[in-house]
Design a protein around this motif. Structure first.
Motif, mmCIF file in Angstrom:
data_model
loop_
_atom_site.group_PDB
_atom_site.id
_atom_site.type_symbol
_atom_site.label_atom_id
_atom_site.label_comp_id
_atom_site.label_asym_id
_atom_site.label_seq_id
_atom_site.Cartn_x
_atom_site.Cartn_y
_atom_site.Cartn_z
ATOM 1 N N GLU A 424 -2.892 5.117 9.444
ATOM 2 C CA GLU A 424 -2.488 3.719 9.341
ATOM 3 C C GLU A 424 -2.118 3.370 7.900
ATOM 4 O O GLU A 424 -1.114 2.687 7.643
ATOM 5 N N GLN A 425 -2.917 3.867 6.958
ATOM 6 C CA GLN A 425 -2.623 3.598 5.545
ATOM 7 C C GLN A 425 -1.328 4.280 5.107
ATOM 8 O O GLN A 425 -0.516 3.708 4.373
ATOM 9 N N LEU A 426 -1.126 5.515 5.576
ATOM 10 C CA LEU A 426 0.088 6.245 5.216
ATOM 11 C C LEU A 426 1.327 5.556 5.770
ATOM 12 O O LEU A 426 2.342 5.419 5.072
ATOM 13 N N MET A 427 1.277 5.107 7.006
ATOM 14 C CA MET A 427 2.424 4.410 7.580
ATOM 15 C C MET A 427 2.591 3.021 6.954
ATOM 16 O O MET A 427 3.709 2.488 6.904
ATOM 17 N N GLY A 428 1.515 2.471 6.441
ATOM 18 C CA GLY A 428 1.624 1.218 5.705
ATOM 19 C C GLY A 428 2.467 1.412 4.446
ATOM 20 O O GLY A 428 3.308 0.569 4.102
ATOM 21 N N PHE A 429 2.251 2.540 3.774
ATOM 22 C CA PHE A 429 3.051 2.833 2.581
ATOM 23 C C PHE A 429 4.492 3.157 2.976
ATOM 24 O O PHE A 429 5.443 2.778 2.281
ATOM 25 N N TYR A 430 4.665 3.843 4.101
ATOM 26 C CA TYR A 430 6.003 4.112 4.637
ATOM 27 C C TYR A 430 6.743 2.779 4.842
ATOM 28 O O TYR A 430 7.906 2.631 4.429
ATOM 29 N N ARG A 432 6.159 -0.007 3.430
ATOM 30 C CA ARG A 432 6.407 -0.628 2.133
ATOM 31 C C ARG A 432 7.695 -0.090 1.510
ATOM 32 O O ARG A 432 8.498 -0.864 0.962
ATOM 33 N N LEU A 433 7.901 1.216 1.608
ATOM 34 C CA LEU A 433 9.147 1.805 1.106
ATOM 35 C C LEU A 433 10.346 1.241 1.856
ATOM 36 O O LEU A 433 11.399 0.985 1.265
ATOM 37 N N GLU A 434 10.182 1.054 3.151
ATOM 38 C CA GLU A 434 11.256 0.480 3.966
ATOM 39 C C GLU A 434 11.539 -0.960 3.533
ATOM 40 O O GLU A 434 12.698 -1.343 3.340
ATOM 41 N N GLU A 435 10.495 -1.751 3.388
ATOM 42 C CA GLU A 435 10.647 -3.169 3.078
ATOM 43 C C GLU A 435 11.274 -3.381 1.704
ATOM 44 O O GLU A 435 12.009 -4.358 1.493
ATOM 45 N N LYS A 467 9.473 9.869 2.922
ATOM 46 C CA LYS A 467 9.185 9.138 4.164
ATOM 47 C C LYS A 467 8.845 10.107 5.300
ATOM 48 O O LYS A 467 7.937 9.866 6.104
ATOM 49 N N GLY A 468 9.585 11.210 5.364
ATOM 50 C CA GLY A 468 9.287 12.212 6.374
ATOM 51 C C GLY A 468 7.905 12.804 6.204
ATOM 52 O O GLY A 468 7.178 13.031 7.186
ATOM 53 N N MET A 469 7.509 13.064 4.954
ATOM 54 C CA MET A 469 6.176 13.591 4.683
ATOM 55 C C MET A 469 5.091 12.602 5.088
ATOM 56 O O MET A 469 4.053 12.993 5.648
ATOM 57 N N LEU A 470 5.314 11.323 4.807
ATOM 58 C CA LEU A 470 4.339 10.299 5.180
ATOM 59 C C LEU A 470 4.180 10.231 6.693
ATOM 60 O O LEU A 470 3.056 10.176 7.217
ATOM 61 N N ALA A 471 5.315 10.243 7.407
ATOM 62 C CA ALA A 471 5.262 10.178 8.869
ATOM 63 C C ALA A 471 4.561 11.404 9.440
ATOM 64 O O ALA A 471 3.751 11.303 10.377
ATOM 65 N N LEU A 472 4.863 12.564 8.884
ATOM 66 C CA LEU A 472 4.250 13.803 9.362
ATOM 67 C C LEU A 472 2.737 13.778 9.137
ATOM 68 O O LEU A 472 1.948 14.124 10.035
ATOM 69 N N ALA A 473 2.323 13.352 7.941
ATOM 70 C CA ALA A 473 0.895 13.291 7.631
ATOM 71 C C ALA A 473 0.175 12.267 8.503
ATOM 72 O O ALA A 473 -1.022 12.402 8.781
ATOM 73 N N ALA A 474 0.911 11.244 8.951
ATOM 74 C CA ALA A 474 0.308 10.218 9.803
ATOM 75 C C ALA A 474 0.356 10.580 11.275
ATOM 76 O O ALA A 474 -0.137 9.820 12.118
ATOM 77 N N GLY A 475 0.944 11.723 11.603
ATOM 78 C CA GLY A 475 1.031 12.145 12.988
ATOM 79 C C GLY A 475 2.165 11.509 13.760
ATOM 80 O O GLY A 475 2.233 11.638 14.988
ATOM 81 N N GLU A 476 3.086 10.841 13.072
ATOM 82 C CA GLU A 476 4.256 10.227 13.717
ATOM 83 C C GLU A 476 5.373 11.276 13.757
ATOM 84 O O GLU A 476 6.302 11.273 12.957
ATOM 85 N N LEU A 477 5.275 12.196 14.738
ATOM 86 C CA LEU A 477 6.117 13.386 14.711
ATOM 87 C C LEU A 477 7.591 13.090 14.985
ATOM 88 O O LEU A 477 8.470 13.757 14.425
#
Length: 584
Positions: A424-430, A432-435, A467-477
């Motif tokens: 959840e924290q990792l995707m929160g940072f993802y 943030r990069l988007e926003e 962004k891809g690394m963040l999604a991968l680490a968060a399990g958002e495959l």
């Protein structure tokens, strides 16, 4: 026997000897890394600091000595103005030191309402840099210190028409002017003349390109005055490159020359511009600039002339011309009927007279000129700002592409490889990069101002890959797969073979793991044959979440883990010592 050339106030041998001695005394270990002499009377040299290869310059000239003196002079120019360090965070120790840039810098605390502090800029520059009142104080924190608690670091410039000292934020200087208007020389007026000439060169170049101005050819009888330049042009034409030599003074108003090289082999062309009050010097500089750092085999990388007026005039095209002159130019430049008559101009004189002549042009234009002089390295150097003429990037970039826009992300990004943040924290940072609207193509090292070693994952990392690394680490495959595809499409060309192989393996592995109809274990042996046992193990650990942020090493804002950045900081400390020892 000493060699004197027009526009220089000392013999080449004396300049070279003194520059080399000063660099050695200051602790810089400079080497001549490469030389080129593709045609007669055209030399160029690349010099660099053996202890910090990020610090380098190129010199050009009609002789070997002239090229070396040029390179050494440019080296002092970039040391004295801190230009080598303009894109980098200098660390907390420097940010909290007695000064960051120069002992005469001035700090303006941020205001409670985030408005621009009083005492900074003058009426003209305030109106120019903030025409719509949108600029806020926090936008002016310099990238190098990133010290919001200390405030805005501004440097003193002398406005030439009234003698007023004007404090201009370092952030504005770094964002809009980069290296334009910087110079070093044997004397104050020699260097200032070169700096002002450079401003005219690039401003008039932009006008000619964007307005598609057709220029008058320099007549044969005028070219005949300069047989050494004619010999260089003749050699290029013999090699199959037709040359146009144009008067770019716009009717004798500005001391500018343009030389265009055609490459019939691929239908492309390359426009070189040069400026100086002396016609001969401007012409010679234009021809030597044509081949600075290039051999004849490097003349096939340009683009064809264009009839697309909007593309030619686009600001991004003009920026490309500043960076490496590889942008578009219009076919209109070559019309038989020129837009101006040829002017047989020449404003030769002493360096003082030449400087005065150039300043008179600015005064006629009612254009303020701001100059900062630097002599702390034992060589005179200056930085010249001419708002509206010497800007390389538009004022809007202060709002849209400020070089400090990623500073607040630096600590978080550097900490990611060692972070225990959950999905959840990792995707929160993802998010943030988007926003924040950061371009996926942006290099992370440039975004946060670090200098990783070449070939490392930090060096090639872009926002899209992160962004891809963040999604991968968060399990958002599924999201991770989208960015792995993106990374292979847009970043693979700069990857090492091992990293490229890893991403090919990761792409196939993600596709496999997202396919509910297949069992990954059934394909592991085939994957290992294709990509290698270690690579498959690394990719599958990333998918399982037992490893994260492949290839990125743990770091923090001390930047001790980046050897190239530490070499840069060590070089900067040599400059700081010289500044402390000088009189201000």
């Amino acid at each position: 026997m000493k060699t004197f050339i027009p526009s220089k106030d000392a013999a080449l041998e004396d300049s070279i000897s003194y520059f080399q001695q000063q660099l050695s005394t200051l602790g810089f270990n400079i080497e001549e890394a490469s030389w080129l002499n593709p045609v007669p009377n055209v030399w160029s040299v690349h010099i660099r600091d053996q202890d910090c290869p990020l610090c380098f310059t190129n010199g050009k000239g009609a002789s070997k000595k002239a090229a070396l003196a040029s390179a050494l002079g440019e080296y002092f120019e970039r040391l004295a103005t801190n230009y080598f360090f303009a894109d980098f965070y200098l660390g907390q120790d420097m940010a909290q030191g007695d000064f960051v840039h120069y002992p005469n810098e001035k700090w303006f605390p941020l205001t409670q309402d985030n408005s621009l502090p009083a005492g900074m800029l003058d009426d003209y520059t305030r109106g120019f840099y903030d025409p719509d009142g949108e600029l806020t104080a926090d936008m002016l924190i310099d990238l190098q210190s990133g010290n919001a608690e200390r405030g805005i670091c501004a440097l003193p410039f002398a406005r030439q028409d009234n003698g007023q000292t004007v404090y201009i934020p370092m952030n504005i200087v770094g964002n809009l002017y980069v290296s334009n208007g910087m110079s070093a020389g044997n004397t104050r007026t020699e260097a200032r003349t070169q700096g002002l000439s450079e401003v005219f060169e690039r401003h008039i170049k932009n006008r000619i390109i964007s307005e598609r101005i057709s220029l008058p050819a320099i007549p044969a009888e005028v070219m005949a005055r300069y047989p050494h330049i004619q010999e260089s042009i003749a050699a290029l034409e013999t090699e199959g490159f037709p040359i146009y030599a144009f008067d770019a003074s716009l009717g004798g108003e500005y001391p500018v020359i343009c030389v265009v090289l055609f490459n019939p082999a691929n239908g492309t062309c390359f426009a070189s511009f040069g400026a100086h009050p002396r016609f001969e010097v401007a012409l010679e500089r234009t021809v030597t600039e044509l081949l600075q750092g290039r051999s004849l085999k490097d003349l096939d990388v340009f683009v064809p002339p264009s009839f697309e007026d909007d593309e030619v005039a686009d600001h991004h095209n003009l920026e490309t011309h500043f960076i490496d002159s590889s942008g578009l130019i219009s076919w209109d430049m070559f019309k038989e009927q020129a837009d101006y008559e040829f002017a047989d101009w020449d404003f030769s004189g002493s360096s003082e007279q030449e400087f005065s002549h150039l300043m008179a042009i600015f005064n006629r234009l009612q254009q303020p000129v701001y100059i900062a002089d630097y002599e702390h390295l034992g060589v005179y150097a200056c930085r010249i700002l001419v708002p509206g003429m010497s800007d390389i990037y538009p004022v809007e970039d202060m709002l849209l592409a400020n070089n400090n826009m990623g500073a607040h992300l630096r600590a978080t990004i550097l900490s990611l490889p060692g972070s225990d943040a959950d999905g959840e924290q990792l995707m929160g940072f993802y998010e943030r990069l988007e926003e924040e609207g950061l371009d996926d193509f942006t290099r992370v090292r440039e975004l946060i101002g670090i200098a990783p070693n070449k070939g490392t994952a930090w060096h090639t990392l872009r926002v899209g890959e992160l962004k891809g690394m963040l999604a991968l680490a968060a399990g958002e495959l599924e999201t991770a797969l989208d960015y792995v595809d993106w990374t292979l499409s847009f970043n693979a060309s700069v990857f090492s073979e091992a990293r490229h192989n890893y991403y090919r393996c990761l792409k196939a592995s993600l596709e496999l793991h997202l396919d509910d109809s297949r069992q990954p274990a059934q394909f592991r042996a085939a994957f290992e044959h294709m990509f290698g046992i270690d690579t498959v193990d690394q990719a599958w650990q990333q998918i399982a979440g037992s490893a994260r942020f492949h290839g990125l090493t743990v770091a923090d804002e001390s930047l001790r883990d980046f050897a190239a950045h530490q070499a840069l900081l060590a070089t900067y400390e040599k400059l700081q010592q010289a500044k402390r020892a000088a009189q201000w």
